[in-house]
Design an enzyme around this catalytic site. Structure first.
Site, PDB file in Angstrom:
ATOM      1  N   GLN A  82       0.837  -1.190   0.000  1.00 22.45           N
ATOM      2  CA  GLN A  82       0.000   0.000   0.000  1.00 22.45           C
ATOM      3  C   GLN A  82       0.875   1.245   0.000  1.00 22.45           C
ATOM      4  O   GLN A  82       2.099   1.163   0.133  1.00 22.45           O
ATOM      5  CB  GLN A  82      -0.884   0.009   1.261  1.00 22.45           C
ATOM      6  CG  GLN A  82      -0.064  -0.007   2.544  1.00 22.45           C
ATOM      7  CD  GLN A  82      -0.818  -0.516   3.735  1.00 22.45           C
ATOM      8  OE1 GLN A  82      -2.049  -0.536   3.759  1.00 22.45           O
ATOM      9  NE2 GLN A  82      -0.096  -0.938   4.758  1.00 22.45           N
ATOM     10  N   HIS A  85      -9.621   3.662  19.818  1.00 17.30           N
ATOM     11  CA  HIS A  85      -8.839   2.571  20.410  1.00 17.30           C
ATOM     12  C   HIS A  85      -9.301   2.202  21.817  1.00 17.30           C
ATOM     13  O   HIS A  85      -9.220   1.034  22.206  1.00 17.30           O
ATOM     14  CB  HIS A  85      -7.357   2.925  20.385  1.00 17.30           C
ATOM     15  CG  HIS A  85      -6.783   2.926  19.005  1.00 17.30           C
ATOM     16  ND1 HIS A  85      -6.615   4.069  18.270  1.00 17.30           N
ATOM     17  CD2 HIS A  85      -6.395   1.901  18.191  1.00 17.30           C
ATOM     18  CE1 HIS A  85      -6.118   3.768  17.073  1.00 17.30           C
ATOM     19  NE2 HIS A  85      -5.980   2.461  17.001  1.00 17.30           N
ATOM     20  N   ASP A  90       0.089   0.109  13.714  1.00 16.00           N
ATOM     21  CA  ASP A  90       0.434   1.438  14.194  1.00 16.00           C
ATOM     22  C   ASP A  90       0.783   1.466  15.674  1.00 16.00           C
ATOM     23  O   ASP A  90       1.302   2.458  16.180  1.00 16.00           O
ATOM     24  CB  ASP A  90      -0.693   2.430  13.900  1.00 16.00           C
ATOM     25  CG  ASP A  90      -2.054   1.925  14.363  1.00 16.00           C
ATOM     26  OD1 ASP A  90      -2.151   1.348  15.466  1.00 16.00           O
ATOM     27  OD2 ASP A  90      -3.032   2.096  13.612  1.00 16.00           O
ATOM     28  N   GLU A 148       0.821  -8.156  11.625  1.00  8.42           N
ATOM     29  CA  GLU A 148       0.674  -7.058  10.664  1.00  8.42           C
ATOM     30  C   GLU A 148       1.248  -7.480   9.324  1.00  8.42           C
ATOM     31  O   GLU A 148       2.363  -7.994   9.254  1.00  8.42           O
ATOM     32  CB  GLU A 148       1.392  -5.809  11.186  1.00  8.42           C
ATOM     33  CG  GLU A 148       1.545  -4.686  10.186  1.00  8.42           C
ATOM     34  CD  GLU A 148       0.201  -4.133   9.710  1.00  8.42           C
ATOM     35  OE1 GLU A 148       0.033  -4.022   8.473  1.00  8.42           O
ATOM     36  OE2 GLU A 148      -0.666  -3.837  10.554  1.00  8.42           O
ATOM     37  N   ASP A 180       0.136 -12.378   6.764  1.00 13.20           N
ATOM     38  CA  ASP A 180      -1.293 -12.258   6.544  1.00 13.20           C
ATOM     39  C   ASP A 180      -2.023 -12.936   7.697  1.00 13.20           C
ATOM     40  O   ASP A 180      -1.712 -14.080   8.070  1.00 13.20           O
ATOM     41  CB  ASP A 180      -1.658 -12.936   5.220  1.00 13.20           C
ATOM     42  CG  ASP A 180      -3.150 -12.998   5.003  1.00 13.20           C
ATOM     43  OD1 ASP A 180      -3.748 -11.970   4.644  1.00 13.20           O
ATOM     44  OD2 ASP A 180      -3.726 -14.088   5.215  1.00 13.20           O
ATOM     45  N   ALA A 181      -2.988 -12.242   8.290  1.00  8.92           N
ATOM     46  CA  ALA A 181      -3.645 -12.745   9.494  1.00  8.92           C
ATOM     47  C   ALA A 181      -4.336 -14.078   9.247  1.00  8.92           C
ATOM     48  O   ALA A 181      -4.286 -14.982  10.102  1.00  8.92           O
ATOM     49  CB  ALA A 181      -4.649 -11.711   9.997  1.00  8.92           C
ATOM     50  N   ASP A 192      -8.251  -5.444  14.354  1.00  7.00           N
ATOM     51  CA  ASP A 192      -8.120  -4.032  13.989  1.00  7.00           C
ATOM     52  C   ASP A 192      -7.664  -3.965  12.534  1.00  7.00           C
ATOM     53  O   ASP A 192      -6.534  -3.593  12.220  1.00  7.00           O
ATOM     54  CB  ASP A 192      -7.105  -3.366  14.927  1.00  7.00           C
ATOM     55  CG  ASP A 192      -7.020  -1.868  14.717  1.00  7.00           C
ATOM     56  OD1 ASP A 192      -7.931  -1.302  14.096  1.00  7.00           O
ATOM     57  OD2 ASP A 192      -6.026  -1.272  15.170  1.00  7.00           O
TER      58      ASP A 192
END
Length: 538
Positions: free
Chosen positions: A260, A291, A313, A333, A367-368, A385
């Site tokens: 991205q 959050h 983040d 992530e 990748d989750a 998230d």
């Protein structure tokens, strides 16, 4: 179908090369032009997915419109067969200019007009018409250089065309994008296209051209290459101007990764904005509201082992680490550049409380979905998230199969919390997420909290944008969440024995749960891997 009589042995004598050499050069031009044509197609799909979202819809629009336009182009090319050489040269010049500049124009329409859908359809039509005109003209030219039956000519042309498409399709993701990027890659492809088409006609078929046609082609192709070269020189200035139009004048970091585009705006932690692929993900003005609502209700119970899916983040981890009895936090992530910035950027690392310095935090770059299939750990709390399900690449992360993997990862008494998008703006998406969770035996407790005021640069998955004035009279956007557990739904309440949130208390949670129940949409069908039911409707 091309009449075989157009291939005359006497005609070949007028060419400056031997028939076999001429045939090879025509097929080489077919190869190059096919590679360039496929690059244009892939570039339109990739850029539209990035700018507009929903890659399935954008790919369908581009490919279907382009194939339809190719049929129109083939019919229109019949009028040019009597002057095939000059016709092919002008078609390639136009294709090089339109295809090469398409990325620039699409990005400009997104940055300054806010919408690139119409430009996408227009370029798909124009490029499709020009690509469709190539093969009939090339059929005439190859029979012009070498006496060959029509069937053999078709076989040779399509073989060269398909091999060229293969090379172009592989060159786009593995060569052009990594080395040149989308804008420069498209400009470079256009220059190659113009050079190949112009060289074929001006060399091999120059005796078929009148002096006027010859100079017309030289001028057209030279002008196209000059325009594309000038645009290449100025592309960095263009990108900076476009970023200012999209993100404002405070762009501090702009990184394009394999996943991205990441942009950080603002001078410090109090003015920080984090954008991923042009969409606002974090605003320092009120990220704590998001959050705190995401994390703290899920922490009401056992919480020694915590898993965060997404959240690179570090802001969800910051909230987790406020609990002294949390022993481990695993962050999964996909994009390592996000976690790298969360560690090293002064504003972002300050905003997340330097969460990644805490020894309890470990990061997995994966990748989750894939990682959960292989992981055998059990977690007291799982926080999802992730990007909004309307973004096609994320739909599998909001599928029933994904929630089945999460349910297996929960320890006895464990809880899962999912950000399911703005309930007010996209209720069908929100309640489809809930139906997908319930389909695997999870009991759910929906709730919502209000976020920033509605404004410019709205995010598709965390609501709103920058405040442009108007005060308290404007409608606030909301964030929708689902708290879930195996079997019965967990109790929705602030976590006992933990820190006191700035914006979230028992009253806010009760009101949020009541507001969510009042907006319920019953009877929705779960989303699965083979039948995704989300769409990008931002």
């Amino acid at each position: 179908m091309i009449d075989q009589q157009t291939s005359l042995r006497g005609g070949a004598a007028r060419l400056p090369v031997r028939p076999r050499t001429g045939r090879f050069l025509v097929l080489a031009a077919v190869f190059v032009c096919a590679a360039c044509g496929l690059v244009y197609e892939l570039e339109l799909v990739a850029l539209a997915s990035y700018l507009i979202g929903d890659s399935v819809t954008q790919a369908s629009v581009v490919l279907s419109v382009m194939v339809f336009a190719m049929g129109i182009g083939s019919l229109l090319a019949k009028r040019l067969r009597c002057r095939a050489a000059v016709g092919f040269g002008m078609v390639e010049a136009a294709l090089a200019l339109i295809g090469g500049s398409s990325a620039l124009v699409l990005y400009a329409s997104f940055a300054w007009l806010g919408d690139s859908q119409y430009a996408l359809v227009g370029f798909s039509l124009a490029i499709g018409v020009l690509i469709g005109a190539e093969i009939p003209l090339l059929m005439t030219l190859i029979q012009r250089v070498d006496r060959q039956d029509a069937g053999g000519a078709v076989a040779d042309l399509f073989a060269a065309d398909y091999v060229g498409a293969l090379v172009g399709g592989l060159a786009f993701p593995f060569l052009l994008l990594p080395l040149l990027g989308q804008l420069t890659g498209a400009l470079f492809t256009g220059a190659v296209n113009a050079a190949a088409g112009g060289a074929l006609v001006l060399w091999v078929f120059r005796r078929d051209l009148t002096p006027r046609s010859r100079w017309l082609l030289v001028l057209a192709n030279g002008s196209v290459i000059a325009v594309l070269a000038t645009a290449t020189v100025l592309v960095d200035d263009f990108e900076r101007a476009a970023r200012r139009a999209v993100y404002g004048d405070r762009v501090r970091v702009a990184v394009r990764t394999g996943v991205q585009e990441i942009v950080l705006t603002g001078a410090d932690r109090d003015s920080l904005g984090l954008y991923l692929d042009g969409r606002l993900r974090v605003s320092a003005r009120d990220e704590y509201r998001y959050h705190e609502a995401l994390v703290h209700p899920a922490m009401n119970g056992p919480r020694a082992r915590v898993l965060i899916l997404g959240g690179g983040d570090g802001l969800a981890a910051r909230e987790m680490l406020r609990y002294a009895d949390v022993r481990s936090v695993t962050v999964v992530e996909l994009d390592p550049a996000v976690t790298r910035l969360a560690r090293t950027d002064p504003a972002l690392s300050g905003l997340n409380g330097h969460a990644y310095r805490d020894p309890r935090v470990s990061v997995v770059e994966a990748d989750a979905f894939t990682w959960l299939r292989a992981d055998r750990g059990r977690y007291d709390v799982v926080v999802s998230d992730l990007p909004d399900p309307g973004i096609t690449a994320s739909t599998k992360l909001y599928s029933a199969e994904f929630y089945g993997l999460v349910a297996e990862a929960l320890a006895p008494g464990g809880r899962l919390v999912v950000h399911a998008g703005p309930l007010g703006a996209r209720p069908q998406t929100f309640w489809t997420v809930e139906a997908s969770m319930r389909a695997v035996g999870l009991g759910t407790r929906p709730y919502r909290v209000t976020g920033r005021y509605t404004g410019l640069a709205a995010s598709p998955d965390r609501g709103g944008g920058e405040d442009r004035g108007g005060g308290e009279d404007r409608e606030r956007e909301d964030w929708g969440f689902l708290l879930a557990g195996p079997g019965a739904a967990p109790r929705l309440a602030p976590a006992a024995g933990g820190p006191v949130p700035r914006s979230l208390g028992d009253r806010e949670l009760r009101e949020g749960a009541r507001a969510a129940d009042e907006a319920r949409l019953p009877g929705l069908i779960p989303s699965t891997l083979v039948h995704p039911r989300y769409r990008e409707d931002v």
